[in-house]
Design a protein around this motif. Structure first.
Motif, short mmCIF file in Angstrom:
data_model
loop_
_atom_site.label_atom_id
_atom_site.label_comp_id
_atom_site.label_asym_id
_atom_site.label_seq_id
_atom_site.Cartn_x
_atom_site.Cartn_y
_atom_site.Cartn_z
N THR A 20 0.85 -1.19 0.00
CA THR A 20 0.00 0.00 0.00
C THR A 20 0.89 1.25 0.00
OG1 THR A 20 -0.10 0.23 2.40
CG2 THR A 20 -1.74 -1.23 1.37
N PRO A 21 0.36 2.38 -0.44
CA PRO A 21 1.14 3.61 -0.35
C PRO A 21 1.56 3.93 1.09
CG PRO A 21 -0.67 3.92 -1.88
CD PRO A 21 -0.89 2.58 -1.20
N ALA A 22 0.71 3.62 2.05
CA ALA A 22 1.07 3.87 3.45
C ALA A 22 2.26 3.01 3.86
CB ALA A 22 -0.12 3.60 4.36
N GLN A 23 2.28 1.75 3.43
CA GLN A 23 3.41 0.87 3.75
C GLN A 23 4.70 1.38 3.11
OE1 GLN A 23 1.61 -2.71 2.25
NE2 GLN A 23 1.17 -3.48 4.31
N HIS A 45 -5.47 -2.47 10.65
CA HIS A 45 -4.54 -1.37 10.40
C HIS A 45 -3.19 -1.64 11.06
CE1 HIS A 45 -4.06 3.30 10.13
NE2 HIS A 45 -3.26 2.65 9.31
N ILE A 46 -3.21 -2.22 12.23
CA ILE A 46 -1.95 -2.59 12.90
C ILE A 46 -1.20 -3.61 12.05
CG2 ILE A 46 -0.97 -3.77 14.91
CD1 ILE A 46 -3.32 -2.50 16.53
N ARG A 47 -1.90 -4.62 11.54
CA ARG A 47 -1.27 -5.63 10.68
C ARG A 47 -0.71 -5.01 9.41
NH1 ARG A 47 -4.92 -9.05 13.26
NH2 ARG A 47 -6.73 -8.57 11.98
N GLU A 48 -1.47 -4.08 8.82
CA GLU A 48 -0.99 -3.41 7.60
C GLU A 48 0.28 -2.62 7.89
OE1 GLU A 48 -2.26 0.13 4.51
OE2 GLU A 48 -3.85 -0.88 5.61
N ASN A 49 0.30 -1.89 9.00
CA ASN A 49 1.50 -1.14 9.36
C ASN A 49 2.68 -2.08 9.61
OD1 ASN A 49 0.16 1.31 9.17
ND2 ASN A 49 -0.26 1.45 11.35
N PHE A 50 2.44 -3.18 10.30
CA PHE A 50 3.50 -4.14 10.60
C PHE A 50 4.07 -4.73 9.31
CE2 PHE A 50 5.24 -8.21 12.06
CZ PHE A 50 6.07 -7.76 13.07
N ALA A 51 3.21 -4.97 8.32
CA ALA A 51 3.66 -5.53 7.05
C ALA A 51 4.60 -4.59 6.31
CB ALA A 51 2.46 -5.88 6.17
N ALA A 52 4.60 -3.33 6.66
CA ALA A 52 5.52 -2.37 6.04
C ALA A 52 6.97 -2.74 6.32
CB ALA A 52 5.23 -0.95 6.53
N LEU A 53 7.21 -3.50 7.38
CA LEU A 53 8.57 -3.93 7.70
C LEU A 53 9.14 -4.86 6.63
CD1 LEU A 53 8.14 -4.59 11.53
CD2 LEU A 53 9.32 -2.66 10.45
#
Length: 85
Positions: A20-23, A45-53
């Motif tokens: 995602t653009p946020a990631q 949303h927490i999972r999506e943010n974590f996936a940015a790693l």
């Protein structure tokens, strides 16, 4: 909120990485040596943010994002260090 989803170079990098653009934005901040602390109000949303790693930007991705001319601070209070010039 989620204004990065409207920035073409970020969207293009996100599509390249199946992210995602946020990631991508979170990965870019990490690539710059900072630790982003994103807001998350739901488990998804927490999972999506974590996936940015897992998003690994290459030099071209970072350069594309660095070249964005748009500047916008979401938080801009008078005592902020960037306002002490």
């Amino acid at each position: 909120r989620n204004q990065v989803a409207e920035v073409k170079p970020i969207v293009e990098v996100a599509e390249k990485h199946d992210a995602t653009p946020a990631q991508v934005s979170l990965a870019w901040v990490r690539a710059k040596g900072a630790t982003p602390i994103p807001k998350a109000a739901s488990h998804d949303h927490i999972r999506e943010n974590f996936a940015a790693l897992d998003v690994e930007l290459d030099d071209g991705d970072i350069a594309a994002i660095d070249a964005i001319e748009r500047r916008n601070r979401i938080v801009d209070f008078d005592a902020a260090p960037w306002n002490q010039v």
